[in-house]
Design a protein around this motif. Structure first.
Motif, PDB file in Angstrom:
ATOM      1  N   VAL A 216     -12.617   6.754  44.879  1.00 55.53           N
ATOM      2  CA  VAL A 216     -12.895   5.313  44.939  1.00 55.53           C
ATOM      3  C   VAL A 216     -11.556   4.613  45.170  1.00 55.53           C
ATOM      4  O   VAL A 216     -10.730   4.487  44.269  1.00 55.53           O
ATOM      5  CB  VAL A 216     -13.571   4.811  43.647  1.00 55.53           C
ATOM      6  CG1 VAL A 216     -13.768   3.303  43.706  1.00 55.53           C
ATOM      7  CG2 VAL A 216     -14.913   5.511  43.452  1.00 55.53           C
ATOM      8  N   LEU A 217     -11.340   4.182  46.410  1.00 61.23           N
ATOM      9  CA  LEU A 217     -10.043   3.651  46.836  1.00 61.23           C
ATOM     10  C   LEU A 217     -10.221   2.242  47.383  1.00 61.23           C
ATOM     11  O   LEU A 217     -10.533   2.047  48.563  1.00 61.23           O
ATOM     12  CB  LEU A 217      -9.437   4.565  47.913  1.00 61.23           C
ATOM     13  CG  LEU A 217      -9.098   5.994  47.464  1.00 61.23           C
ATOM     14  CD1 LEU A 217      -8.857   6.883  48.681  1.00 61.23           C
ATOM     15  CD2 LEU A 217      -7.876   5.993  46.561  1.00 61.23           C
ATOM     16  N   LEU A 218     -10.017   1.258  46.531  1.00 54.72           N
ATOM     17  CA  LEU A 218     -10.194  -0.122  46.978  1.00 54.72           C
ATOM     18  C   LEU A 218      -9.044  -0.602  47.849  1.00 54.72           C
ATOM     19  O   LEU A 218      -9.140  -1.669  48.461  1.00 54.72           O
ATOM     20  CB  LEU A 218     -10.357  -1.054  45.765  1.00 54.72           C
ATOM     21  CG  LEU A 218     -11.628  -0.856  44.927  1.00 54.72           C
ATOM     22  CD1 LEU A 218     -11.741  -1.957  43.879  1.00 54.72           C
ATOM     23  CD2 LEU A 218     -12.894  -0.828  45.800  1.00 54.72           C
TER      24      LEU A 218
ATOM     25  N   SER B  81      -7.850   1.258  50.412  1.00 58.83           N
ATOM     26  CA  SER B  81      -7.810   2.061  51.646  1.00 58.83           C
ATOM     27  C   SER B  81      -7.791   1.169  52.885  1.00 58.83           C
ATOM     28  O   SER B  81      -8.536   0.187  52.973  1.00 58.83           O
ATOM     29  CB  SER B  81      -9.040   2.975  51.711  1.00 58.83           C
ATOM     30  OG  SER B  81      -9.061   3.648  52.959  1.00 58.83           O
TER      31      SER B  81
ATOM     32  N   ILE C 250     -13.983   4.210  54.104  1.00 60.13           N
ATOM     33  CA  ILE C 250     -13.659   4.632  52.738  1.00 60.13           C
ATOM     34  C   ILE C 250     -13.905   3.491  51.763  1.00 60.13           C
ATOM     35  O   ILE C 250     -14.446   3.696  50.662  1.00 60.13           O
ATOM     36  CB  ILE C 250     -12.203   5.141  52.655  1.00 60.13           C
ATOM     37  CG1 ILE C 250     -12.072   6.457  53.428  1.00 60.13           C
ATOM     38  CG2 ILE C 250     -11.761   5.336  51.198  1.00 60.13           C
ATOM     39  CD1 ILE C 250     -10.650   6.979  53.547  1.00 60.13           C
ATOM     40  N   LEU C 251     -13.555   2.272  52.155  1.00 59.69           N
ATOM     41  CA  LEU C 251     -13.829   1.114  51.308  1.00 59.69           C
ATOM     42  C   LEU C 251     -15.338   0.953  51.100  1.00 59.69           C
ATOM     43  O   LEU C 251     -15.795   0.684  49.980  1.00 59.69           O
ATOM     44  CB  LEU C 251     -13.241  -0.155  51.939  1.00 59.69           C
ATOM     45  CG  LEU C 251     -13.472  -1.455  51.160  1.00 59.69           C
ATOM     46  CD1 LEU C 251     -12.844  -1.389  49.772  1.00 59.69           C
ATOM     47  CD2 LEU C 251     -12.929  -2.650  51.936  1.00 59.69           C
TER      48      LEU C 251
ATOM     49  N   SER D 251     -16.533   3.478  48.654  1.00 59.11           N
ATOM     50  CA  SER D 251     -16.038   3.101  47.326  1.00 59.11           C
ATOM     51  C   SER D 251     -16.924   2.024  46.709  1.00 59.11           C
ATOM     52  O   SER D 251     -17.253   2.082  45.515  1.00 59.11           O
ATOM     53  CB  SER D 251     -14.596   2.612  47.424  1.00 59.11           C
ATOM     54  OG  SER D 251     -13.743   3.636  47.904  1.00 59.11           O
TER      55      SER D 251
ATOM     56  N   THR E 299     -20.161   3.438  45.535  1.00 55.85           N
ATOM     57  CA  THR E 299     -19.992   4.143  44.260  1.00 55.85           C
ATOM     58  C   THR E 299     -19.983   3.151  43.101  1.00 55.85           C
ATOM     59  O   THR E 299     -20.591   3.403  42.048  1.00 55.85           O
ATOM     60  CB  THR E 299     -18.695   4.975  44.274  1.00 55.85           C
ATOM     61  OG1 THR E 299     -18.758   5.891  45.371  1.00 55.85           O
ATOM     62  CG2 THR E 299     -18.524   5.754  42.981  1.00 55.85           C
TER      63      THR E 299
ATOM     64  N   LEU F   6     -10.289   1.847  37.308  1.00 59.74           N
ATOM     65  CA  LEU F   6      -9.858   2.431  38.586  1.00 59.74           C
ATOM     66  C   LEU F   6      -8.344   2.528  38.618  1.00 59.74           C
ATOM     67  O   LEU F   6      -7.644   1.753  37.971  1.00 59.74           O
ATOM     68  CB  LEU F   6     -10.304   1.552  39.763  1.00 59.74           C
ATOM     69  CG  LEU F   6     -11.794   1.294  39.953  1.00 59.74           C
ATOM     70  CD1 LEU F   6     -11.998   0.371  41.145  1.00 59.74           C
ATOM     71  CD2 LEU F   6     -12.567   2.584  40.152  1.00 59.74           C
TER      72      LEU F   6
ATOM     73  N   GLY G 115      -4.976   3.130  43.810  1.00 61.37           N
ATOM     74  CA  GLY G 115      -5.387   3.865  45.013  1.00 61.37           C
ATOM     75  C   GLY G 115      -4.254   4.655  45.617  1.00 61.37           C
ATOM     76  O   GLY G 115      -3.344   5.095  44.916  1.00 61.37           O
TER      77      GLY G 115
END
Length: 321
Positions: free
Chosen positions: A118-120, A122, A127-128, A131, A134, A155, A158
């Motif tokens: 979970v990469l806010l 990115s 990918i966002l 995330s 998820t 979180l 990232g």
């Protein structure tokens, strides 16, 4: 004087056959020729995981534990692109209601720590998007358990993407694409490799996000080893939260493998921290991240009983004077 509440992560070393993270890979899913039968199997696994979560919560009640991190792997393949049409929450509703009923009788602070993917921050839109899906799954689980979703998901900032300053600004840019109700779920934690306490504070102060201070991570990755000058800033990030300040506690496995978590928590190291912050906050929740899970909590409780400044309220809460 400060009251401290101890919690632990996801599973018990004392309860047998109680994993909340039983899984099924997509390769295994594909081997079942009947897609409907494969989905039913996924649902049985997810229901079993959630029933085990309820067993864990009852175990916590028996030991006065009112702070717990649920596994983020309750629903296998929840976000897989080939299962976009699967309503994974529907088969869980009955068990979610049971958990909601239990938590109404025995209130407990429940939260999640979604996986590292979970990469806010990115730079990749896909990918966002995953995330955010998820985070939506976590919101659905919280809603089903009748838990206010505000500040329930921890979180990391990232990826560094070879330019940490740009990665921090990318987080701020992407934050505008995060729906407000999902923004409200997020807490940020300083990490042990890339984003230091000061980096994370920069985002938390700018975006009004609570900061979960991880002391072990800080000692592994810092700009200024002494965290005390920033303590008031950490506390201030919680002023808009309905929940008490939260931190993570763990100990290094050894000097050589400093970043890895030990089986247990070093009580002396923890007491040094508590003596520094006592009286600065009324209440602090400490999540134990140790390999021995609930046993690490029980061991820490016994170790803390030897300190005169500690006064236990019950099995997992105490005052530090």
């Amino acid at each position: 004087m400060t009251i401290v509440r101890l919690g632990y992560v996801a599973m018990s070393v004392h309860l047998q056959n109680c994993s909340p993270s039983q899984t099924m890979t997509f390769a295994q899913f594909q081997k079942i020729k009947d897609r409907e039968a494969a989905i039913k199997k996924l649902e049985r696994i997810a229901v079993s995981n959630l029933q085990n979560c309820l067993r864990l919560l009852k175990h916590n009640k028996a030991h006065d534990i009112r702070f717990f991190r649920l596994s983020s792997r309750i629903i296998p393949l929840a976000n897989h692109e080939e299962l976009a049409d699967w309503d994974y929450i529907e088969p869980l509703r009955e068990t979610l209601r049971e958990i909601a009923g239990f938590l109404k009788e025995y209130p407990m602070r429940i939260d999640f720590h979604p996986d590292h993917f979970v990469l806010l921050n990115s730079p990749e839109p896909e990918i966002l998007k995953i995330s955010l899906k998820t985070l939506l799954m976590h919101e659905e689980l919280l809603k089903g358990m009748n838990i206010d979703s505000k500040h329930r998901c921890v979180l990391h900032v990232g990826g560094g993407y070879n330019d940490k300053e740009q990665a921090l600004e990318q987080f701020i840019h992407n934050w505008g694409y995060v729906p407000n109700r999902l923004q409200q779920m997020v807490m940020l934690e300083n990490d042990d490799v890339t984003f230091t306490l000061q980096n994370t504070l920069y985002l938390c102060e700018k975006l009004a996000i609570p900061l979960v201070f991880d002391l072990h991570h800080h000692l592994a990755n810092y700009e200024n080893e002494d965290w005390k000058p920033d303590w008031e800033r950490i506390v201030a990030t919680w002023k808009h939260s309905p929940l008490p300040l939260k931190m993570h506690i763990s100990s290094p496995r050894n000097e050589k493998d400093f970043r890895a978590h030990s089986d247990f928590v070093d009580a002396q190291m923890f007491m040094k921290f508590l003596n520094e912050i006592k009286g600065t906050v009324e209440h602090i929740d400490c999540m134990i991240e140790a390999k021995q899970k609930d046993e690490a909590l029980f061991r820490l409780v016994e170790d803390l009983k030897h300190y005169s400044e500690i006064e236990f309220v019950d099995g997992a809460r105490f005052y530090v004077h």
